[in-house]
Write an enzyme that holds these catalytic residues in place. Structure first.
Site, PDB file in Angstrom:
ATOM      1  N   LYS A  76       1.104 -12.084  -0.649  1.00  0.00           N
ATOM      2  CA  LYS A  76       0.788 -11.633  -1.352  1.00  0.00           C
ATOM      3  C   LYS A  76      -0.311 -12.691  -2.394  1.00  0.00           C
ATOM      4  O   LYS A  76       0.326 -13.605  -2.831  1.00  0.00           O
ATOM      5  CB  LYS A  76       1.293 -11.180  -1.894  1.00  0.00           C
ATOM      6  CG  LYS A  76       1.266 -10.261  -3.255  1.00  0.00           C
ATOM      7  CD  LYS A  76       2.552  -9.339  -4.368  1.00  0.00           C
ATOM      8  CE  LYS A  76       2.694  -8.926  -5.037  1.00  0.00           C
ATOM      9  NZ  LYS A  76       3.927  -8.618  -5.560  1.00  0.00           N
ATOM     10  N   SER A 151       3.705  -3.209  -5.996  1.00  0.00           N
ATOM     11  CA  SER A 151       2.157  -3.662  -6.316  1.00  0.00           C
ATOM     12  C   SER A 151       2.132  -4.709  -4.601  1.00  0.00           C
ATOM     13  O   SER A 151       0.881  -5.112  -4.819  1.00  0.00           O
ATOM     14  CB  SER A 151       2.245  -5.160  -7.669  1.00  0.00           C
ATOM     15  OG  SER A 151       3.192  -5.925  -7.262  1.00  0.00           O
ATOM     16  N   SER A 175       8.585  -3.668  -6.218  1.00  0.00           N
ATOM     17  CA  SER A 175       7.101  -3.971  -5.027  1.00  0.00           C
ATOM     18  C   SER A 175       7.080  -4.625  -4.247  1.00  0.00           C
ATOM     19  O   SER A 175       6.376  -4.296  -3.976  1.00  0.00           O
ATOM     20  CB  SER A 175       6.450  -5.045  -6.308  1.00  0.00           C
ATOM     21  OG  SER A 175       5.357  -4.189  -7.201  1.00  0.00           O
TER      22      SER A 175
END
Ligand code: GLN
Length: 486
Positions: A76, A151, A175
């Site tokens: 990420k 997210s 997330s």
């Protein structure tokens, strides 16, 4: 190759079926062909990946390969990665190249993994749909009209589409788990403090935690073992030994006591999601577990408490982006105040600004006691709910999200978006671990089952999830998108 789990890939590398370089090239080719439609990557680190793959192949040839040597993954874009752009999904950090590696990255590199790049995400990890990224939304490979969740949506979509076998995410309020559920993969949020936060761009420091996203619990066990542990550079990381998370995976579930929080099966839960969840729970009964209802009475305070605490911490963490030291700087500032104002106005997106405003307000004199202090008191009650429940049962189960993935653009109002996290957010407030595993479909869109345990029971959660995956094949389903474009 792109269909295999990490464990299967490791076996194939050991058997010499293909090299890490061949595997890496194959996946880079898929990213090149498919990611135009998905937008799951912000940066692809082509050269570094091939160099790491070659180093892994050399290590294997010398007989010094570990369990993760040569296995590809993605990070990420919240993890600082030396020499690589680390944007956190924000225009503010669009030109930021990190001078150092996050501890998680350092540990993954030391384990011999091959990072293919940095995945798309909601700006500063604020969101549940990946629509808040400066780099545009990510599409869900199961249905390109749907969001992948957020997210960590880029990480989830990339794994689901067979672009990488695993990816790292972070989870402040859901997330990792919610995008894992929306994309039909497995995602683990560890206990707060289990994994070092050093070098992970901070959103809400008392809630943020990194964890693995992969096809199976078995793979998550492997990755958690590599990233967990005490770190002197993160004072909130816990000095506690790291067990071999793979060791207990096969333990039988006879006598496992499962609690179903009644608050997780109430109003707002999509009946089709409820049906899939209850069918998944019945699988555990067939494996020897017992099920009873429990109550987490303060559940309905979790979202209000989170939306005081997280923005407060965010407003403080994000004050460092001032146009002076990091990231975006406006052109021709008239003076210092103009520099601050315009750099921040130009660099941050709407959701980030909204949260900075809320956080600055709740921390301000005269409001602090009414909002922030009160929210911390409520947080204690929420944590106590879980501790009480774990006196009665070993694990809690319920849906990860009240609905399957929704359509891109469907949740325009911020509050309706915030309510998406109703089953995941309390877990971060309490600091306990949780895992989401694929447990069915509503139409073409996956459903996730969430399994929660008391602090530091990751080995148990992985065991419970693994036994479920031995009895079901939801985690083996692949979206048509990945196959048509093989
Ligand atoms: N969706 C939640 C939020 O917007 C949680 C995000 C997260 O876990 N990073 O804050």
């Amino acid at each position: 190759m792109h269909d295999k789990t990490l464990v299967e890939l490791a076996r194939a590398l050991d058997a010499g079926e293909f090299s890490s370089r061949e595997l890496t090239q194959h996946l880079l080719g898929r990213i090149d062909r498919l990611d135009g439609d998905l937008n799951s990557f912000i940066s692809i680190t082509f050269d570094q990946a091939l160099a790491a793959a070659d180093a892994a192949d050399a290590a294997r040839a010398k007989g010094s390969a570990g369990p993760l040597t040569g296995l590809p993954l993605a990070l990420k874009d919240i993890f600082c990665t030396r020499g690589v752009k680390t944007s956190c999904g924000s225009k503010m950090l669009d030109s930021f190249v990190s001078p150092y590696d996050a501890t998680v990255v350092e540990k993954l590199n030391a384990a011999g993994t091959v990072s293919l790049g940095k995945t798309n995400m909601d700006e500063f990890a604020m969101g549940s749909s990946n629509e808040n990224s400066h780099y545009g939304p990510v599409k869900n490979p199961w249905d390109l009209a749907a969001v992948p969740g957020g997210s960590s949506g880029g990480s989830a979509a990339a794994v689901a589409a067979g672009l990488v076998p695993a990816a790292m995410g972070t989870d402040t309020g859901g997330s990792i788990r919610q995008p894992a559920a929306f994309c039909g993969i497995t995602g683990l949020k560890p206990t707060y403090g289990r994994v070092s936060r050093y070098g992970i761009i901070a959103y809400a420091s008392s809630l943020d935690q990194a964890g693995p996203m992969a096809r199976t619990a078995e793979d998550c066990a492997l990755l958690l073992g590599a990233i967990a542990g005490h770190d002197l550079r993160d004072s909130t990381s816990v000095a506690r030994g790291v067990p071999d998370y793979s060791e207990e995976l096969d333990a039988p579930l006879n006598g496992l006591k499962i609690g179903l929080p009644s608050e997780y099966f109430g109003d707002g839960l999509d009946p089709a999601v409820e049906k899939a969840t209850r069918e998944a729970i019945a699988v555990f009964e067939s494996l020897g577990a017992s099920v009873r209802e429990v109550s987490l009475p303060h559940t309905h305070y979790a979202i209000p408490a989170y939306y005081v605490i997280a923005p407060a911490e965010a407003s403080s963490n994000l004050s460092r982006y001032d146009g002076v030291r990091f990231g975006h700087r406006c052109n021709n500032p008239a003076d210092l105040v103009d520099l601050y104002k315009r750099s921040r106005a130009e660099g941050f997106g709407d959701e980030v600004k909204r949260r900075i405003l809320i956080g600055t307000h709740t921390l301000s004199e005269g409001f602090f006691d009414a909002y922030y202090k009160k929210a911390q008191q409520v947080r204690r009650l929420i944590r106590q709910d879980f501790l009480d429940a774990f006196q009665e049962v070993d694990v809690l189960m319920g849906p990860t999200s009240p609905t399957p993935a929704f359509d891109l653009g469907a949740n325009k109002d911020p509050v309706s978006m915030y309510l998406q996290d109703i089953y995941t957010i309390a877990v971060n407030l309490a600091g306990i671990p949780g895992i989401s595993v694929p447990a069915g479909f509503v139409g073409s869109r996956p459903v996730g089952l969430q399994i929660l345990g008391s602090h530091f029971t990751e080995a148990r959660l992985l065991n419970v999830a693994h036994r479920f995956q031995q009895a079901t094949d939801w985690h083996r389903r692949r979206p048509a998108f990945a196959e048509e474009n093989a």
